[in-house]
Design an enzyme around this catalytic site. Structure first.
Site, PDB file in Angstrom:
ATOM      1  N   HIS A   1     -63.636  -0.010  22.546  1.00 37.59           N
ATOM      2  CA  HIS A   1     -62.635  -0.739  23.309  1.00 37.59           C
ATOM      3  C   HIS A   1     -63.354  -2.032  23.696  1.00 37.59           C
ATOM      4  CE1 HIS A   1     -61.199   3.400  23.180  1.00 37.59           C
ATOM      5  NE2 HIS A   1     -61.855   3.702  24.433  1.00 37.59           N
TER       6      HIS A   1
ATOM      7  N   LYS B   1     -52.268  -0.716  23.352  1.00 33.91           N
ATOM      8  CA  LYS B   1     -51.909  -1.250  24.486  1.00 33.91           C
ATOM      9  C   LYS B   1     -51.146  -2.591  24.424  1.00 33.91           C
ATOM     10  CE  LYS B   1     -55.599   0.929  26.943  1.00 33.91           C
ATOM     11  NZ  LYS B   1     -55.133   1.816  27.857  1.00 33.91           N
TER      12      LYS B   1
ATOM     13  N   HIS C   1     -57.540   3.205  20.774  1.00 33.72           N
ATOM     14  CA  HIS C   1     -56.323   3.305  21.600  1.00 33.72           C
ATOM     15  C   HIS C   1     -56.108   2.021  22.199  1.00 33.72           C
ATOM     16  CE1 HIS C   1     -58.297   4.827  25.039  1.00 33.72           C
ATOM     17  NE2 HIS C   1     -57.517   4.520  25.636  1.00 33.72           N
TER      18      HIS C   1
ATOM     19  N   LYS D   1     -67.874   3.948  34.889  1.00 34.37           N
ATOM     20  CA  LYS D   1     -67.303   5.109  35.573  1.00 34.37           C
ATOM     21  C   LYS D   1     -67.644   5.150  36.950  1.00 34.37           C
ATOM     22  CE  LYS D   1     -66.264   7.383  31.544  1.00 34.37           C
ATOM     23  NZ  LYS D   1     -64.787   7.313  30.987  1.00 34.37           N
TER      24      LYS D   1
ATOM     25  N   ARG E   1     -57.592  26.358  13.974  1.00 34.47           N
ATOM     26  CA  ARG E   1     -58.035  27.712  13.595  1.00 34.47           C
ATOM     27  C   ARG E   1     -57.083  28.707  14.451  1.00 34.47           C
ATOM     28  NH1 ARG E   1     -64.328  27.694  13.996  1.00 34.47           N
ATOM     29  NH2 ARG E   1     -63.601  26.645  15.905  1.00 34.47           N
TER      30      ARG E   1
HETATM   31  C1  BG6 Z   1     -61.727   6.751  26.039  1.00 33.89           C
HETATM   32  C2  BG6 Z   1     -63.072   7.231  26.712  1.00 33.89           C
HETATM   33  O1  BG6 Z   1     -61.939   6.309  24.754  1.00 33.89           O
HETATM   34  O2  BG6 Z   1     -61.062   5.913  26.770  1.00 33.89           O
HETATM   35  C3  BG6 Z   1     -62.922   7.748  27.894  1.00 33.89           C
HETATM   36  O3  BG6 Z   1     -63.616   8.183  25.871  1.00 33.89           O
HETATM   37  C4  BG6 Z   1     -62.143   6.525  28.856  1.00 33.89           C
HETATM   38  O4  BG6 Z   1     -64.237   7.972  28.720  1.00 33.89           O
HETATM   39  C5  BG6 Z   1     -60.960   6.103  28.216  1.00 33.89           C
HETATM   40  O5  BG6 Z   1     -61.714   7.328  30.271  1.00 33.89           O
HETATM   41  C6  BG6 Z   1     -60.228   4.997  28.813  1.00 33.89           C
HETATM   42  O6  BG6 Z   1     -59.138   4.843  28.223  1.00 33.89           O
HETATM   43  P1  BG6 Z   1     -57.814   3.980  29.168  1.00 33.89           P
HETATM   44  O7  BG6 Z   1     -56.731   3.871  28.309  1.00 33.89           O
HETATM   45  O8  BG6 Z   1     -57.561   4.987  30.179  1.00 33.89           O
HETATM   46  O9  BG6 Z   1     -58.633   2.686  29.504  1.00 33.89           O
END
Ligand code: BG6
Length: 480
Positions: free
Chosen positions: A239, A181, A177, A329, A43
């Site tokens: 993940h 890796k 993602h 965390k 936007r």
């Molecule tokens: C993200 C999460 O998908 O992955 C984050 O939302 C997290 O909370 C992150 O910190 C971790 O990714 P990486 O690649 O740093 O292990």
């Protein structure tokens, strides 16, 4: 054929931090298909030049040493911007005209990347369909959808229905993602391109598996998101279950999107459904000390910033082998690792292991940040009778490959542009992952809520989690 990637949510953080730097790296390495263009859509009112300028600044910051002015200026010429609102059909009509114009009205490959707030995923897909942008009569059209894909099984299934009303599954690329890796992809190479691991990769030799994703950072300024998400939705549904699937899957018949994903989904289907008893005994949640004082966190929040659980995979390979998963965390260090803990030798000859327990073999797959693999085994201590000590064979990526580790998004963006979906989640995969997480989330949301254990920052989660593991006669591998 020209390639165009249209980023929806272009003014957002992900675009600046990850997507554009990754595309730029691909350009710098000469990997992008010729005539690749990047079009931003959001936007904010930007001209092409204003957006280029904003991206120059952010890419310089986020690409760090890999930023080279000359190659960037060259790449920036292929960056464009089209202001628009996801809820406005006219903006999609003008986008469509703009793309045709840009590509010279020839056949082209297009990737629509949804990096918007998740509530716009469905509406954006529908709007792309409404103005004909999903039609493949003038070249392939793909849609990439960021995480989170739904907030539970039901919403994920509804989102799949909406997306499938416009795109067929082959056009849909759900991003995780972690699959981008190198070390995660290497897990498949380790298992299926070597002959020494596969014969022992089963219940006959493996006592248990641990998957840890520990982060040193806390939630930072993301309370708004995190309070609605928590660790299960943020890390486990995607993940961690991806790591579980690749660790536990059978060998696919070949390396291609569907054979790989068929085998991965089978793992999720084989995860034993949790009974109430299992949910109470085998899932565990925690919150770091100080979480309740974070800005925008409710003072009585039950949101878990740490979770641990034990899962069983009911198939021939894994019967009786527990999989321990944990993530948190504000933990002691940043490490993602998979520990394959082998069984003890069937009969111990040496006295030193009779009086005190000797650790059995362990394969540690370091996904990040010290990417590598270590094999732990007992070795005779020289000049000390038959005393022994745990030693290791240590493979490190940085020593072997001189620190060349690309960002996960580079591989994933390139695969999306080239039409390879092997490293993207399929519809049934995300739904099966939710089917594992939903009962845990529901259990934790009940009135008779299980406790939320507090842990000090900089620890490996709550002490109770260490005790919980000890009660099973096992130990977490707490090593950075
Ligand atoms: C993200 C999460 O998908 O992955 C984050 O939302 C997290 O909370 C992150 O910190 C971790 O990714 P990486 O690649 O740093 O292990």
């Amino acid at each position: 054929m020209p390639h165009t990637i249209v980023i929806f949510g272009a003014s957002g953080d992900l675009t600046k931090r990850k997507l554009v730097p990754a595309l730029y790296q691909l350009h710098r390495k000469g990997r992008l298909p010729e005539e690749t263009r990047v079009v931003g859509f959001s936007r904010t009112e930007f001209s092409h030049d204003q957006w280029r300028e904003a991206l120059t600044e952010s890419t310089e910051k986020f690409a760090g040493k890999k930023f080279e002015r000359e190659t960037w200026d060259e790449f920036a010429k292929s960056i464009y911007y089209h202001p628009g609102d996801i809820g406005n059909r006219d903006d999609f009509v003008t986008l469509s005209e703009f793309l045709d114009e840009l590509e010279g009205k020839v056949e082209s490959e297009r990737v629509y990347y949804l990096s918007t707030a998740p509530r716009f995923y469905g509406p954006a897909a529908e709007m792309l369909g409404a103005v004909g942008l999903s039609m493949e009569n003038n070249g392939p059209r793909r849609i990439v959808i960021e995480k989170p894909f739904g907030t539970d099984g039901e919403s994920a299934s509804k989102l799949n229905d909406v997306v499938h009303s416009v795109f067929n599954e082959q056009q849909v690329y759900r991003i995780d993602h972690y699959l981008g890796k190198e070390t995660v992809q290497n897990l498949m190479i380790l298992r299926f391109a070597n002959s020494i691991f596969e014969p022992i990769w089963n219940r006959n030799y493996i006592d248990h598996v641990q998957i840890t994703v520990a982060e040193e950072v806390d939630i930072g300024s993301r309370a708004g998101y995190y309070e609605t998400s928590g660790i299960i939705r943020d890390m486990f549904q995607n993940h961690i279950l991806q790591l579980l699937m690749i660790t536990a899957m059978e060998a696919p018949i070949r390396y291609a999107a569907d054979p790989v994903r068929d085998e991965k989904v089978k793992v999720l289907h084989a995860v034993r459904p949790m009974t109430e008893e299992m949910l109470t005994a085998d899932t565990f949640r925690g919150q770091y000390d100080g979480y309740l004082n974070e800005k925008d966190v409710a003072s009585d929040s039950q949101t878990a910033t740490f979770a641990a659980m034990k899962l069983w995979i009911d198939n021939w390979r894994w019967q009786g082998v527990p999989f321990y998963l944990r993530s948190g965390k504000a933990m002691s260090c940043r490490t993602t690792q998979i520990v394959i803990q082998f069984r003890e030798p069937p009969h111990m000859l040496f006295d030193s292991c009779k009086t005190r327990r000797c650790e059995s073999n362990r394969l540690v797959i370091q996904v990040q940040p010290a990417e590598g693999i270590q094999m732990h085994f007992q070795t005779k201590v020289p000049d000390a009778g038959m005393r022994m000590r745990q030693t290791d064979l240590d493979f490190r990526y940085d020593r072997e490959f001189h620190g060349v580790m690309p960002e996960a998004y580079e591989r994933l963006l390139l695969d999306a542009l080239e039409g390879d979906a092997s490293l993207f989640a399929r519809a049934d995969e995300v739904e099966a992952a939710w089917a594992i997480c939903d009962p845990i989330l529901n259990h934790w949301a009940t009135k008779s809520q299980p406790p939320v254990y507090t842990y000090e920052r900089g620890f490996w989660g709550p002490m109770e989690s260490t005790e919980w593991m000890r009660e099973t006669g096992r130990e977490w591998f707490d090593t950075c």
